[in-house]
Design an enzyme around this catalytic site. Sequence first.
Site, PDB file in Angstrom:
ATOM      1  N   ASP A  16       0.833  -1.198   0.000  1.00  0.00           N
ATOM      2  CA  ASP A  16       0.000   0.000   0.000  1.00  0.00           C
ATOM      3  C   ASP A  16       0.874   1.258   0.000  1.00  0.00           C
ATOM      4  O   ASP A  16       1.929   1.282   0.628  1.00  0.00           O
ATOM      5  CB  ASP A  16      -0.895  -0.014   1.238  1.00  0.00           C
ATOM      6  CG  ASP A  16      -2.025   0.986   1.154  1.00  0.00           C
ATOM      7  OD1 ASP A  16      -2.321   1.469   0.039  1.00  0.00           O
ATOM      8  OD2 ASP A  16      -2.630   1.287   2.195  1.00  0.00           O
ATOM      9  N   ASN A  64     -10.501  -3.310  -6.733  1.00  0.00           N
ATOM     10  CA  ASN A  64      -9.698  -2.339  -7.478  1.00  0.00           C
ATOM     11  C   ASN A  64     -10.291  -1.985  -8.841  1.00  0.00           C
ATOM     12  O   ASN A  64      -9.901  -0.988  -9.458  1.00  0.00           O
ATOM     13  CB  ASN A  64      -8.269  -2.844  -7.675  1.00  0.00           C
ATOM     14  CG  ASN A  64      -7.427  -2.780  -6.410  1.00  0.00           C
ATOM     15  OD1 ASN A  64      -6.431  -3.483  -6.277  1.00  0.00           O
ATOM     16  ND2 ASN A  64      -7.823  -1.948  -5.459  1.00  0.00           N
TER      17      ASN A  64
END
Length: 227
Positions: A16, A64
């Site tokens: 991340d 996503n």
Amino acid sequence: MTDTTQEARHVAIIMDGNGRWAKRKHLPRAMGHRKGVEAVRELVRSLKDTPIECLTLYAFSSENWKRPDEEVDDLMNLMRKFIKSDLPEFIANDVKLHILGDWRGLAPDIVEMLEDALEQTSKGSRTLAVALNYGAQAEIVQAARLAAEAGEITQESIEANLYSAGLPPLDLLIRTSGEVRLSNFLLWQCAYAEMIFTDVLWPDFTPAHLQDALDQFAGRERRFGGR
């Protein structure tokens, strides 16, 4: 008493911080993703110097797809380039590729590239597991359904139908960028995994950071529900 000799055989990472890395440097978001791929490459190269038998990376979640089309396209193109450029190195370094998730739902050319990579690396002794089009809740639902179709639903029958079946039990989960949540990643597998959350943004995460996490893991006391 703490066992300082334990080693993490299976480590998973929620990679991340690519976007924030780019924003801090006043660069396009795509540059953060490209720098993140370089971090992956360096980490995989360093595995031979660690006790890790399997490294699992959260590369693309089923959520996503909600991102802007341009960003999704860039991520898919990066995936194509990474497979093409790094497959020979995987083979040379005895790295076996394993995919978690509904990866056959990706673009046909990517599916074909992944099928070829899985076949060519099938004899590797150290595993790189990549989560693509992955969501842990969907994984558990699918595993339970398959277990029910085959007979009784038990912990063992569910585990046998997870995407991670055949991999070592998860020892350690790392998340970069300072966020402290699992984001629908390996929910079943994380039941007794140790966790480390670091403020380091993924593009800045190095093999030295990984080694520091392994050292932290070695000093922890794992009770698995006992005292």
